[in-house]
Enzyme design. Structure first.
Site, PDB file in Angstrom:
ATOM      1  N   LYS A  60      38.424  16.656  70.478  1.00 16.55           N
ATOM      2  CA  LYS A  60      39.610  17.131  71.706  1.00 16.55           C
ATOM      3  C   LYS A  60      40.423  15.420  72.186  1.00 16.55           C
ATOM      4  CE  LYS A  60      35.545  19.089  73.948  1.00 16.55           C
ATOM      5  NZ  LYS A  60      34.662  19.474  75.139  1.00 16.55           N
ATOM      6  N   TYR A 107      38.257  29.296  75.548  1.00 15.14           N
ATOM      7  CA  TYR A 107      37.344  29.111  76.475  1.00 15.14           C
ATOM      8  C   TYR A 107      37.129  30.244  77.508  1.00 15.14           C
ATOM      9  CZ  TYR A 107      36.773  23.743  75.525  1.00 15.14           C
ATOM     10  OH  TYR A 107      36.223  22.449  74.762  1.00 15.14           O
ATOM     11  N   ASN A 113      35.108  14.970  77.172  1.00 14.50           N
ATOM     12  CA  ASN A 113      33.420  14.332  76.796  1.00 14.50           C
ATOM     13  C   ASN A 113      33.628  14.644  74.846  1.00 14.50           C
ATOM     14  OD1 ASN A 113      34.043  17.443  76.457  1.00 14.50           O
ATOM     15  ND2 ASN A 113      32.031  18.004  77.622  1.00 14.50           N
ATOM     16  N   HIS A 156      34.333  19.509  71.094  1.00 13.35           N
ATOM     17  CA  HIS A 156      33.158  20.645  71.098  1.00 13.35           C
ATOM     18  C   HIS A 156      32.666  21.232  69.137  1.00 13.35           C
ATOM     19  CE1 HIS A 156      33.339  24.864  71.480  1.00 13.35           C
ATOM     20  NE2 HIS A 156      33.350  24.838  70.340  1.00 13.35           N
ATOM     21  N   GLU A 201      35.824  30.850  66.648  1.00 15.90           N
ATOM     22  CA  GLU A 201      35.775  29.862  67.180  1.00 15.90           C
ATOM     23  C   GLU A 201      37.099  29.764  65.377  1.00 15.90           C
ATOM     24  OE1 GLU A 201      33.599  27.438  68.853  1.00 15.90           O
ATOM     25  OE2 GLU A 201      33.430  29.150  70.907  1.00 15.90           O
TER      26      GLU A 201
HETATM   27  P1  RTP Z   1      32.436  22.676  74.899  1.00 13.95           P
HETATM   28  O1  RTP Z   1      32.606  24.096  75.098  1.00 13.95           O
HETATM   29  O2  RTP Z   1      34.074  21.955  75.064  1.00 13.95           O
HETATM   30  O3  RTP Z   1      32.121  22.201  73.198  1.00 13.95           O
HETATM   31  O4  RTP Z   1      31.347  22.001  75.979  1.00 13.95           O
HETATM   32  P2  RTP Z   1      30.069  22.520  75.962  1.00 13.95           P
HETATM   33  O5  RTP Z   1      29.732  23.409  75.218  1.00 13.95           O
HETATM   34  O6  RTP Z   1      29.398  21.522  76.003  1.00 13.95           O
HETATM   35  O7  RTP Z   1      29.847  22.596  78.042  1.00 13.95           O
HETATM   36  P3  RTP Z   1      31.088  24.897  78.276  1.00 13.95           P
HETATM   37  O8  RTP Z   1      29.909  24.981  79.397  1.00 13.95           O
HETATM   38  O9  RTP Z   1      31.033  25.596  77.535  1.00 13.95           O
HETATM   39  O10 RTP Z   1      32.470  24.024  79.308  1.00 13.95           O
HETATM   40  C1  RTP Z   1      33.181  23.900  78.549  1.00 13.95           C
HETATM   41  C2  RTP Z   1      33.755  22.433  78.736  1.00 13.95           C
HETATM   42  O11 RTP Z   1      34.199  22.523  80.418  1.00 13.95           O
HETATM   43  C3  RTP Z   1      34.316  21.296  80.711  1.00 13.95           C
HETATM   44  N1  RTP Z   1      32.934  21.521  82.213  1.00 13.95           N
HETATM   45  N2  RTP Z   1      33.141  20.861  83.445  1.00 13.95           N
HETATM   46  N3  RTP Z   1      33.156  20.221  86.122  1.00 13.95           N
HETATM   47  C4  RTP Z   1      32.230  20.412  85.326  1.00 13.95           C
HETATM   48  O12 RTP Z   1      31.324  21.212  86.208  1.00 13.95           O
HETATM   49  C5  RTP Z   1      31.891  20.750  84.000  1.00 13.95           C
HETATM   50  N4  RTP Z   1      31.611  21.666  83.395  1.00 13.95           N
HETATM   51  C6  RTP Z   1      31.632  21.866  81.925  1.00 13.95           C
HETATM   52  C7  RTP Z   1      33.844  20.441  79.665  1.00 13.95           C
HETATM   53  O13 RTP Z   1      34.019  19.572  79.066  1.00 13.95           O
HETATM   54  C8  RTP Z   1      33.526  21.574  78.647  1.00 13.95           C
HETATM   55  O14 RTP Z   1      32.896  20.132  77.695  1.00 13.95           O
HETATM   56 MG    MG Z   2      31.390  25.713  75.129  1.00 10.85          MG
END
Ligand code: RTP
Ligand code: MG
Length: 147
Positions: free
Chosen positions: A9, A49, A112, A115, A126
């Site tokens: 990212k 997203y 973080n 992705h 994706e």
């Molecule tokens: P990513 O899609 O970015 O790989 O991350 P992930 O699967 O671990 O998490 P996901 O649930 O898909 O959420 C996408 C991104 O959104 C941000 N996020 N913020 N503030 C919050 O509660 C929250 N929840 C998610 C995070 O940056 C996450 O990577």
């Molecule tokens: Mg995700």
């Protein structure tokens, strides 16, 4: 062979962590089959997203991911989807264990670093959002027989 979409990212690019992140997946034994530095369009980010549209963090997430260059990649290997998610660490940085990428380098959940696709369906969707088929290289890796 399974493929996944991984992306450093904008925070990871700015912090000079592309090499560190690529190194971890190479050392694990996975194979990099596509990669490019790029700035994501708003449309691409919204598609990427889409599952989060309407959530409180959605606008910040789309702004962040389009704010600067990312390093988009396709990686290949046995169980690469699930194993790369383990190597990334949990989404919430308070849950991301030391030894994982997020556990070792990320402080905030919104920044973080990486992705990774969370299922075979997400991976296909994706990969197609970021790469044309001809941008993905197929090649035999001599080391494969040892991993
Ligand atoms: P990513 O899609 O970015 O790989 O991350 P992930 O699967 O671990 O998490 P996901 O649930 O898909 O959420 C996408 C991104 O959104 C941000 N996020 N913020 N503030 C919050 O509660 C929250 N929840 C998610 C995070 O940056 C996450 O990577
Ligand atoms: Mg995700």
């Amino acid at each position: 062979m399974e493929k996944t979409f991984l992306m450093v990212k904008p925070d990871g690019v700015q912090r000079g962590l592309i090499g560190e992140i690529v190194k971890r997946f190479e050392q694990k034994g996975f194979q990099l089959v596509a990669g490019k530095l790029m700035v994501i369009s708003r449309e691409q980010a919204e598609y990427h997203y889409a599952e989060h549209k309407g959530k409180p963090f959605y606008e910040d997430l789309v702004s962040f991911i389009t704010s600067g260059p990312v390093f988009a990649m396709v990686w290949q290997g046995d169980q690469v989807i699930a194993l790369s998610r383990l190597m990334m660490g949990k989404t919430n940085t308070l849950d991301a264990q030391p030894g994982t990428i997020r556990g070792d380098f990320a402080v905030h959940t919104g920044m973080n670093l990486i992705h990774g696709s969370d299922s075979p369906e997400s991976a296909e969707r994706e990969i197609n959002n970021f790469f044309k088929p001809e941008e993905i290289a197929g090649y035999d890796k001599v080391l494969n027989k040892w991993i």
